[in-house]
Design a protein around this motif. Structure first.
Motif, PDB file in Angstrom:
ATOM      1  N   MET A 199       0.840  -1.193   0.000  1.00 41.43           N
ATOM      2  CA  MET A 199       0.000   0.000   0.000  1.00 41.43           C
ATOM      3  C   MET A 199       0.881   1.250   0.000  1.00 41.43           C
ATOM      4  O   MET A 199       2.033   1.204   0.383  1.00 41.43           O
ATOM      5  CB  MET A 199      -0.929   0.009   1.225  1.00 41.43           C
ATOM      6  N   PHE A 200       0.316   2.346  -0.424  1.00 42.05           N
ATOM      7  CA  PHE A 200       1.062   3.592  -0.476  1.00 42.05           C
ATOM      8  C   PHE A 200       1.157   4.218   0.909  1.00 42.05           C
ATOM      9  O   PHE A 200       0.258   4.113   1.714  1.00 42.05           O
ATOM     10  CB  PHE A 200       0.388   4.578  -1.426  1.00 42.05           C
ATOM     11  N   GLN A 201       2.258   4.860   1.146  1.00 40.39           N
ATOM     12  CA  GLN A 201       2.418   5.628   2.371  1.00 40.39           C
ATOM     13  C   GLN A 201       1.999   7.056   2.078  1.00 40.39           C
ATOM     14  O   GLN A 201       2.684   7.787   1.369  1.00 40.39           O
ATOM     15  CB  GLN A 201       3.888   5.581   2.834  1.00 40.39           C
ATOM     16  N   GLY A 202       0.869   7.471   2.618  1.00 39.26           N
ATOM     17  CA  GLY A 202       0.378   8.817   2.337  1.00 39.26           C
ATOM     18  C   GLY A 202      -0.067   8.929   0.899  1.00 39.26           C
ATOM     19  O   GLY A 202      -0.557   7.989   0.302  1.00 39.26           O
ATOM     20  N   GLU A 203       0.134  10.084   0.308  1.00 36.96           N
ATOM     21  CA  GLU A 203      -0.287  10.327  -1.063  1.00 36.96           C
ATOM     22  C   GLU A 203       0.846  10.987  -1.827  1.00 36.96           C
ATOM     23  O   GLU A 203       1.402  11.991  -1.406  1.00 36.96           O
ATOM     24  CB  GLU A 203      -1.525  11.228  -1.078  1.00 36.96           C
ATOM     25  N   ALA A 222     -13.537 -10.907   7.799  1.00 38.27           N
ATOM     26  CA  ALA A 222     -13.190 -10.189   6.576  1.00 38.27           C
ATOM     27  C   ALA A 222     -11.884 -10.753   5.997  1.00 38.27           C
ATOM     28  O   ALA A 222     -10.924 -10.969   6.753  1.00 38.27           O
ATOM     29  CB  ALA A 222     -13.023  -8.699   6.854  1.00 38.27           C
ATOM     30  N   PRO A 223     -11.813 -11.003   4.691  1.00 38.99           N
ATOM     31  CA  PRO A 223     -10.581 -11.525   4.100  1.00 38.99           C
ATOM     32  C   PRO A 223      -9.504 -10.456   4.030  1.00 38.99           C
ATOM     33  O   PRO A 223      -9.796  -9.269   3.963  1.00 38.99           O
ATOM     34  CB  PRO A 223     -11.017 -11.969   2.703  1.00 38.99           C
ATOM     35  N   GLN A 224      -8.246 -10.904   4.043  1.00 35.54           N
ATOM     36  CA  GLN A 224      -7.114 -10.007   3.884  1.00 35.54           C
ATOM     37  C   GLN A 224      -6.377 -10.397   2.611  1.00 35.54           C
ATOM     38  O   GLN A 224      -5.513 -11.273   2.608  1.00 35.54           O
ATOM     39  CB  GLN A 224      -6.176 -10.109   5.109  1.00 35.54           C
ATOM     40  N   PHE A 225      -6.753  -9.779   1.495  1.00 34.39           N
ATOM     41  CA  PHE A 225      -6.162 -10.127   0.200  1.00 34.39           C
ATOM     42  C   PHE A 225      -4.844  -9.394  -0.003  1.00 34.39           C
ATOM     43  O   PHE A 225      -4.710  -8.222   0.288  1.00 34.39           O
ATOM     44  CB  PHE A 225      -7.128  -9.772  -0.926  1.00 34.39           C
ATOM     45  N   ARG A 226      -3.854 -10.122  -0.553  1.00 37.69           N
ATOM     46  CA  ARG A 226      -2.525  -9.545  -0.743  1.00 37.69           C
ATOM     47  C   ARG A 226      -2.083  -9.532  -2.193  1.00 37.69           C
ATOM     48  O   ARG A 226      -1.031  -8.993  -2.525  1.00 37.69           O
ATOM     49  CB  ARG A 226      -1.505 -10.327   0.095  1.00 37.69           C
ATOM     50  N   GLY A 227      -2.841 -10.158  -3.087  1.00 39.80           N
ATOM     51  CA  GLY A 227      -2.480 -10.132  -4.493  1.00 39.80           C
ATOM     52  C   GLY A 227      -1.310 -11.018  -4.835  1.00 39.80           C
ATOM     53  O   GLY A 227      -0.647 -10.830  -5.854  1.00 39.80           O
ATOM     54  N   GLU A 228      -1.011 -12.005  -3.993  1.00 34.68           N
ATOM     55  CA  GLU A 228       0.140 -12.874  -4.226  1.00 34.68           C
ATOM     56  C   GLU A 228      -0.272 -14.142  -4.953  1.00 34.68           C
ATOM     57  O   GLU A 228      -1.389 -14.598  -4.814  1.00 34.68           O
ATOM     58  CB  GLU A 228       0.800 -13.234  -2.886  1.00 34.68           C
ATOM     59  N   ALA A 276      -9.683  -3.220  -1.530  1.00 33.95           N
ATOM     60  CA  ALA A 276      -9.583  -4.273  -0.526  1.00 33.95           C
ATOM     61  C   ALA A 276      -9.869  -5.656  -1.106  1.00 33.95           C
ATOM     62  O   ALA A 276      -9.722  -6.661  -0.415  1.00 33.95           O
ATOM     63  CB  ALA A 276     -10.555  -3.995   0.626  1.00 33.95           C
ATOM     64  N   GLY A 277     -10.271  -5.712  -2.369  1.00 33.34           N
ATOM     65  CA  GLY A 277     -10.609  -6.989  -2.989  1.00 33.34           C
ATOM     66  C   GLY A 277      -9.387  -7.769  -3.429  1.00 33.34           C
ATOM     67  O   GLY A 277      -8.247  -7.302  -3.342  1.00 33.34           O
ATOM     68  N   ALA A 278      -9.622  -8.985  -3.908  1.00 32.08           N
ATOM     69  CA  ALA A 278      -8.542  -9.841  -4.412  1.00 32.08           C
ATOM     70  C   ALA A 278      -8.150  -9.362  -5.809  1.00 32.08           C
ATOM     71  O   ALA A 278      -8.943  -9.487  -6.747  1.00 32.08           O
ATOM     72  CB  ALA A 278      -9.006 -11.293  -4.455  1.00 32.08           C
ATOM     73  N   PRO A 279      -6.953  -8.815  -5.987  1.00 35.22           N
ATOM     74  CA  PRO A 279      -6.616  -8.172  -7.260  1.00 35.22           C
ATOM     75  C   PRO A 279      -6.627  -9.087  -8.473  1.00 35.22           C
ATOM     76  O   PRO A 279      -7.105  -8.701  -9.536  1.00 35.22           O
ATOM     77  CB  PRO A 279      -5.224  -7.576  -7.007  1.00 35.22           C
TER      78      PRO A 279
END
Length: 271
Positions: free
Chosen positions: A1-5, A265-271, A212-215
């Protein structure tokens, strides 16, 4: 995830900022109603390519700076080309095709945030090629191309009829009447109409949900849906089966199944 913007394109005809796994693409020619010219199209193509393949990005918000989402092509600039307009438009439409194709082929959901007006080939084209569209209550839509003696572009001739139906699409592109937000929602041109003051918050909430979804799952689903627009039901079945089989072996799929069983709630990581 991005840190800030992080502002990637701070100045120019298209702005790009990153935050919370969301790429914000904003048309930035407010004095021209975000009307498309070659410079804007080149910038949009560049920004879209930056987003492609960036695994930090989970969703895209597409918007316009100023009073309008997009007023279509820059009519004043077109008129100033005089006899050179056909050559200019040949180049412009080539860039526009790349831009809308790039948005459709992004592996993440693209949410159009429409305020003011979305008109002309470019404005309606961006609406049609977005995956989800949320608009403010005062938003209006118009095809507009035949009003200036041209024809719809940006894929609108193929997509608009799929979205709202052939007869209604033909009416919209030939009469160039304005479609108010309530009608746009009723005919399926947009997903949802919200009060103008709540537009930013509603779109951000939806983008966060998408992020937040599964990429890989969302990317495959988006690809199948777009590919299915021009194909028959049976022709889509092998592609669906192939994607489902491939996705079932991913960590995100296993996490999704485990989350359902555990009622969390699922924790999707895109791996």
């Amino acid at each position: 995830m991005f840190q800030g913007e992080e502002t990637i394109v701070a100045e120019g005809p298209v702005l790009l900022t990153y935050g919370e796994g969301i790429a914000n693409i904003q048309l930035n020619r407010p004095d021209a109603g975000n009307g498309f010219n070659i410079e804007l199209m080149r910038a949009l193509q560049d920004v879209t390519m930056r987003v492609h393949g960036d695994r930090r990005v989970r969703a895209v918000i597409l918007s316009g700076n100023g009073k309008l989402f997009c007023a279509g092509g820059d009519v004043k600039e077109f008129a100033a080309k005089g006899a050179g307009l056909p050559d200019y438009l040949r180049m412009a439409t080539a860039y526009l095709q790349v831009c809308v194709s790039g948005l459709v082929n992004l592996e993440v959901p693209v949410i159009a945030k429409v305020h003011g007006c979305a008109t002309g080939g470019a404005g309606m084209g961006l609406v049609c090629c977005s995956d989800l569209v949320i608009c403010g209550k005062s938003a209006r839509f118009m095809a507009g191309a035949t009003r200036v003696g041209m024809a719809p572009d940006a894929g609108a001739t193929a997509l608009l009829s799929k979205i709202v139906g052939f007869r209604r699409a033909m009416e919209l592109v030939l009469t160039n009447r304005f479609v108010e937000a309530a009608e746009a929602e009723r005919i399926g041109l947009v997903n949802r109409v919200v009060p103008d003051a709540e537009l930013d918050a509603e779109v951000l909430a939806l983008a966060r949900q998408m992020a937040a979804g599964a990429p890989r799952s969302q990317g495959a689903t988006k690809r199948l849906m777009w590919n299915g627009i021009g194909r028959g039901f049976e022709a889509s079945l092998p592609d669906e089966a192939r994607e489902v089989s491939a996705l079932s072996g991913t960590a995100d799929a296993l996490e999704g199944l485990a989350a359902v069983i555990a009622k969390r709630a699922p924790q999707f990581r895109g791996e």
